[in-house]
Design an enzyme around this catalytic site. Structure first.
Site, mmCIF file in Angstrom:
data_model
loop_
_atom_site.group_PDB
_atom_site.id
_atom_site.type_symbol
_atom_site.label_atom_id
_atom_site.label_comp_id
_atom_site.label_asym_id
_atom_site.label_seq_id
_atom_site.Cartn_x
_atom_site.Cartn_y
_atom_site.Cartn_z
ATOM 1 N NE ARG A 104 -2.545 0.055 3.598
ATOM 2 C CZ ARG A 104 -3.320 0.398 4.598
ATOM 3 N NH1 ARG A 104 -4.625 0.365 4.458
ATOM 4 N NH2 ARG A 104 -2.823 0.758 5.747
ATOM 5 C CB THR A 108 -2.408 7.083 -2.746
ATOM 6 O OG1 THR A 108 -1.719 5.827 -2.930
ATOM 7 C CG2 THR A 108 -1.577 8.196 -3.355
ATOM 8 C CG ASP A 200 2.711 -3.144 9.017
ATOM 9 O OD1 ASP A 200 2.913 -4.298 8.587
ATOM 10 O OD2 ASP A 200 2.799 -2.139 8.301
ATOM 11 C CG ASP A 203 6.367 -3.627 9.838
ATOM 12 O OD1 ASP A 203 7.083 -4.038 8.911
ATOM 13 O OD2 ASP A 203 6.023 -2.430 9.959
HETATM 14 C C1 PRP Z 1 -1.041 -4.840 4.303
HETATM 15 C C2 PRP Z 1 -1.838 -6.140 4.365
HETATM 16 C C3 PRP Z 1 -2.704 -6.049 3.139
HETATM 17 C C4 PRP Z 1 -2.977 -4.580 3.026
HETATM 18 C C5 PRP Z 1 -4.369 -4.329 3.506
HETATM 19 O O1 PRP Z 1 0.006 -4.950 3.428
HETATM 20 O O2 PRP Z 1 -1.039 -7.271 4.411
HETATM 21 O O3 PRP Z 1 -2.067 -6.530 1.977
HETATM 22 O O4 PRP Z 1 -2.022 -3.904 3.864
HETATM 23 O O5 PRP Z 1 -4.717 -3.006 3.339
HETATM 24 P P1 PRP Z 1 -5.810 -2.543 2.270
HETATM 25 O O6 PRP Z 1 -7.034 -3.401 2.499
HETATM 26 O O7 PRP Z 1 -6.037 -1.114 2.647
HETATM 27 O O8 PRP Z 1 -5.245 -2.695 0.902
HETATM 28 P P2 PRP Z 1 1.119 -3.819 3.284
HETATM 29 O O9 PRP Z 1 0.774 -2.895 2.184
HETATM 30 O O10 PRP Z 1 1.364 -3.195 4.621
HETATM 31 O O11 PRP Z 1 2.371 -4.630 2.775
HETATM 32 P P3 PRP Z 1 3.226 -5.760 3.520
HETATM 33 O O12 PRP Z 1 2.341 -6.971 3.642
HETATM 34 O O13 PRP Z 1 4.334 -5.959 2.583
HETATM 35 O O14 PRP Z 1 3.658 -5.233 4.856
HETATM 36 N N1 URA Z 2 -2.331 -3.316 6.865
HETATM 37 C C1 URA Z 2 -1.916 -3.768 8.076
HETATM 38 O O1 URA Z 2 -0.926 -4.481 8.182
HETATM 39 N N2 URA Z 2 -2.625 -3.412 9.150
HETATM 40 C C2 URA Z 2 -3.733 -2.644 9.085
HETATM 41 O O2 URA Z 2 -4.350 -2.362 10.127
HETATM 42 C C3 URA Z 2 -4.139 -2.180 7.811
HETATM 43 C C4 URA Z 2 -3.423 -2.546 6.722
#
Ligand code: PRP
Ligand code: URA
Length: 209
Positions: A104, A108, A200, A203
């Site tokens: 994400r 945005t 997160d 993380d």
């Molecule tokens: C997180 C999570 C989803 C997304 C959800 O990923 O694992 O993929 O956010 O959010 P959304 O419904 O608003 O799209 P992130 O972008 O943090 O990437 P990561 O898994 O690499 O940490």
């Molecule tokens: N992605 C995450 O990892 N946590 C949230 O709460 C939303 C998006």
């Protein structure tokens, strides 16, 4: 019209309560994500077709039910979806695994694609997309769009924690995709994080913060 399924099974809810706790460390967090995925998989696959076959037990002939050989694929959204894969393939060992890399954009909140590797016969498979978090729904919706562009016709979405805006988006963008969550939380904060959520997910699984 698609449906939202919220699992209220006591084992899932108990594990989720530990997952949410900010004092839960990486090792336990990772294990819990896998265990919850395994338990959810059990319900998500409830409608798999079975066929009757005849076998010999040591005592008699018996008519028994076996899976009717449906081809399946598990597709984690990287990174955090990776944490759910082992639990899923423990339940469905014959499933192939595809990967879709999305992150994400922090400003945005729109999903940005950076990786994709799918089984060549993905169009013939029933797909379960896995990602722990379903916040704005942008990532899940983009993954489903992408899979449909590759010919997929039967897709389910399995997440651990969802929020109302995500479901609103998914049902509008993909009225043919059912979503399964262990909890639907209240709202998103100004950074797009689910409240109360678990922070997160990527993380916490990979220990990157
Ligand atoms: C997180 C999570 C989803 C997304 C959800 O990923 O694992 O993929 O956010 O959010 P959304 O419904 O608003 O799209 P992130 O972008 O943090 O990437 P990561 O898994 O690499 O940490
Ligand atoms: N992605 C995450 O990892 N946590 C949230 O709460 C939303 C998006």
């Amino acid at each position: 019209m698609s449906q939202l399924h919220v699992f209220d099974h006591p084992l899932i809810q108990h594990k989720l309560s530990i997952l949410r706790d900010k004092n839960t460390g990486v090792k336990e967090f990772r294990e819990l994500v896998g265990e919850i995925a395994m338990l959810m998989c059990y319900e998500v696959t409830r409608d798999l077709p079975v066929e009757e076959v005849e076998i010999e037990t040591p005592v008699a002939t018996a008519k028994v039910k076996r899976l009717a050989g449906k081809k399946m694929a598990i597709v984690p959204i990287l990174r955090a979806g990776l944490g759910m894969v082992d639990g899923m393939v423990a339940m469905i060992p014959s499933a192939k695994v595809g990967h879709i890399g999305l992150y994400r954009d922090p400003n945005t909140l729109e999903p940005v694609e950076y990786y994709c590797k799918l089984p060549p016969d993905i169009a013939e498979r029933d797909v379960i997309v896995v990602d722990p978090m379903f916040a704005t729904g942008g990532s899940a919706s983009a993954a489903c769009t992408f899979l449909k562009e590759h010919g997929c016709k039967h897709i389910k979405l399995m997440c651990i924690i969802g929020a109302p805006p995500a479901w609103e988006k998914m049902r509008k963008d993909h009225p043919d995709v059912d979503a399964y969550v262990a909890a639907m939380d209240d709202h998103l904060n100004e950074h797009g994080y689910i409240v109360p959520g678990l922070g997160d997910a990527g993380d916490r699984i990979f220990g990157t913060k």
